[in-house]
Scaffold this active site. Structure first.
Site, PDB file in Angstrom:
ATOM      1  CB  SER A   1      -8.266   3.196   2.929  1.00 19.14           C
ATOM      2  OG  SER A   1      -7.375   2.610   3.867  1.00 19.14           O
TER       3      SER A   1
ATOM      4  CE  LYS B   1      -3.996   1.746   2.693  1.00 17.05           C
ATOM      5  NZ  LYS B   1      -4.886   1.426   3.842  1.00 17.05           N
TER       6      LYS B   1
ATOM      7  CB  SER C   1      -8.253   0.147   5.661  1.00 21.06           C
ATOM      8  OG  SER C   1      -9.045   1.296   5.595  1.00 21.06           O
TER       9      SER C   1
HETATM   10  N1  GLN Z   1     -13.050   3.463   6.686  1.00 21.56           N
HETATM   11  C1  GLN Z   1     -12.437   3.705   7.954  1.00 21.56           C
HETATM   12  C2  GLN Z   1     -12.003   5.150   8.017  1.00 21.56           C
HETATM   13  O1  GLN Z   1     -12.210   5.842   7.079  1.00 21.56           O
HETATM   14  C3  GLN Z   1     -11.286   2.771   8.151  1.00 21.56           C
HETATM   15  C4  GLN Z   1     -10.104   3.186   7.364  1.00 21.56           C
HETATM   16  C5  GLN Z   1      -8.921   2.353   7.656  1.00 21.56           C
HETATM   17  O2  GLN Z   1      -9.007   1.284   8.236  1.00 21.56           O
HETATM   18  N2  GLN Z   1      -7.771   2.908   7.295  1.00 21.56           N
HETATM   19  O3  GLN Z   1     -11.475   5.593   8.987  1.00 21.56           O
END
Ligand code: GLN
Length: 484
Positions: free
Chosen positions: A150, A75, A174
């Site tokens: 994400s 990532k 994510s």
């Molecule tokens: N969707 C969640 C957020 O926006 C989790 C994101 C993540 O795990 N990085 O915070």
């Protein structure tokens, strides 16, 4: 491609000298090109070819490398020397990492070849990979739909078999949610098991790096390399990894608790997949009971009231003075203001403002401090639940992949996509999304993931369980048909 991608098999083939690391890299690059319309990768590693050759040289010198020649993508919030690390943000669009994250360094030391960096929601804030400055990633199962987020680039790359495995990061879901929406495995380790050194921070008390893969044995392969104590991360735990994929024997006598609060609000296909999973477990000799965790209804609110304040603090460093993009201004304040206004996207700005507000004196007690109390209660409830069961189970997401654009104008709907995952980060527990089924929508099969949660530090149990489910033929891991 015949059969499911297998990192374990690729490593064995390299170790047996049946194929060279450079051959595997060339194949991954060709597949990346074929999958280019998905926009899963934001950059290729400029030194990958050199690294592949170096792995061959190390092998010739007699080194035994557990990930010999294995192509992998990471990532774009994981620093790798010489690669751009943009975090999906304009503010870091030209930032080149001067150092390598511990997890990535362990991959390289073990002989893996980092092919490139995977697309993501800006600073990992999102559930759809639509907020990246590099444009959205598309779901390989249906390009009209999101891959989740994400870590959507990592999930799409694995689902399209660009590489057999990838690394993502999981702050509130994510790794697991995009894994579920793309039909692959995604593991969120116990907080502290994988070093966060070199992972660009979103919410430091919640962030963990985790692997995505098609097979339980590949999760074990990667975790045995990336997990373990790192003196450069003060929250790193000293718990040596001992991962292996299990067998059906690991399911016999297993006490499974299905979380009652996760049973409502799911699509028909998700409910059916959960029922099928529980039936398969019972059939293999596990016992299933319902468990209630009433605090779960506060998890989303508590999560965002903790994640946003941490983000507002962590992102203060991006001011155009030290890192990345800088806008000229009349004076320092003017330059910082313009840099942050133009460098950060809307969602990131929203979170910095809400986070700062929630921490401000007069509101701290009502918001942040209360959220921290919910966090502690949740952790206690999970610990109590584990007195009676070995693993807990929920859907990973209440629905399969949603349409591109469907939730972009409604932040609360986007936040609600994490209803089944955020509590696990608040409690610091390990959880694994397993591809367990499909829901047919508009004539297309969309993957459905089921989430298993284990007690802290027993991440190994989840991978044994996954191997057991594979052994009884219950896992539905598949490369997206257009890329199979
Ligand atoms: N969707 C969640 C957020 O926006 C989790 C994101 C993540 O795990 N990085 O915070």
């Amino acid at each position: 491609m015949s059969g499911l991608p297998s990192a374990t098999a690729l490593v064995r083939a390299v170790q047996a000298r049946d194929v060279t690391p450079s051959d595997l890299l060339d194949q991954a690059l060709a597949r990346a090109q074929a999958a280019a319309p998905l926009n899963a990768l934001v950059s290729l590693h400029p030194l990958a070819a050199e690294h592949a050759e170096r792995v061959a040289t190390r092998m010739d010198a007699g080194e035994v490398l557990p990930l010999a020649g294995l192509p992998i993508v990471v990532k774009d919030n994981i620093n790798v020397t010489g690669t751009r690390t943009t975090c999906g943000s304009r503010i870091l669009d030209r930032y080149v990492s001067p150092y390598t994250a511990t997890a990535a360094q362990r991959l390289l030391d073990a002989g893996a070849v980092i092919v490139g960096k995977a697309n993501m929601d800006e600073f990992a804030m999102g559930s759809s990979t639509e907020s990246s400055a590099s444009g959205p990633t598309l779901n390989p199962w249906d390009t009209g739909r999101v891959p989740g987020g994400s870590s959507g680039g990592s999930a799409a790359a694995v689902a399209a078999a660009v590489t057999a495995v990838a690394l993502g990061s999981d702050t509130g879901g994510s790794v697991r949610q995009p894994a579920a929406l793309c039909g692959v495995y995604g593991l969120k380790p116990t907080y502290g098991r994988v070093s966060r050194y070199g992972l660009v921070a979103y919410a430091s008390s919640l962030d963990q790096i985790g692997p995505l893969a098609h097979r339980a044995e590949d999760l074990a392969l990667l975790m045995n390399v990336i997990a373990g104590h790192d003196p450069r991360d003060a929250t790193s735990l000293d718990a040596p990894p001992r991962f292996r994929a299990g067998t059906p024997d690991d399911l016999r006598g297993l006490r499974v608790g299905v979380i009652r609060e996760s049973l409502g609000g799911n699509t028909a296909g998700v409910s059916r997949t959960l029922d099928g999973t529980l039936d398969a477990l019972r059939g293999a000799g596990a016992t299933v009971q319902e468990v209630s965790l009433p605090e779960l209804k506060y998890a989303i609110a508590a999560y965002y009231l903790i994640a946003m304040p941490e983000a507002s603090s962590n992102l203060a460093r991006f001011d155009g003075m030290v890192y990345g993009h800088r806008e000229p201004g009349a004076d320092v304040t003017g330059s910082m203001t313009l840099t942050r206004e133009r460098g950060f996207g809307r969602e990131v700005q929203r979170r910095i403002m809400i986070g700062t507000y929630a921490l401000s004196s007069g509101y701290y007690d009502a918001y942040y401090s209360r959220a921290m109390k919910v966090r502690r209660r949740l952790a206690e409830s999970f610990a109590a639940a584990f007195a009676g069961v070995d693993v807990l189970v929920t859907p990973t997401s209440p629905f399969p992949a949603f349409r591109c654009g469907e939730k972009t104008s409604d932040p609360l709907a986007m936040y609600a996509a994490d209803v089944d995952t955020v509590a696990i980060n608040l409690a610091g527990l390990p959880a694994l999304s397993v591809p367990m089924g499909f829901e047919t929508v508009d004539g297309l099969d969309l993957p459905v993931g089921i989430q298993f949660i284990a007690p802290a530090l027993d991440d190994e149990r989840l991978v044994r369980l996954a191997g057991g489910l594979e052994g009884i033929g219950a896992v539905q891991a598949r490369v997206a048909p257009a890329y199979a």
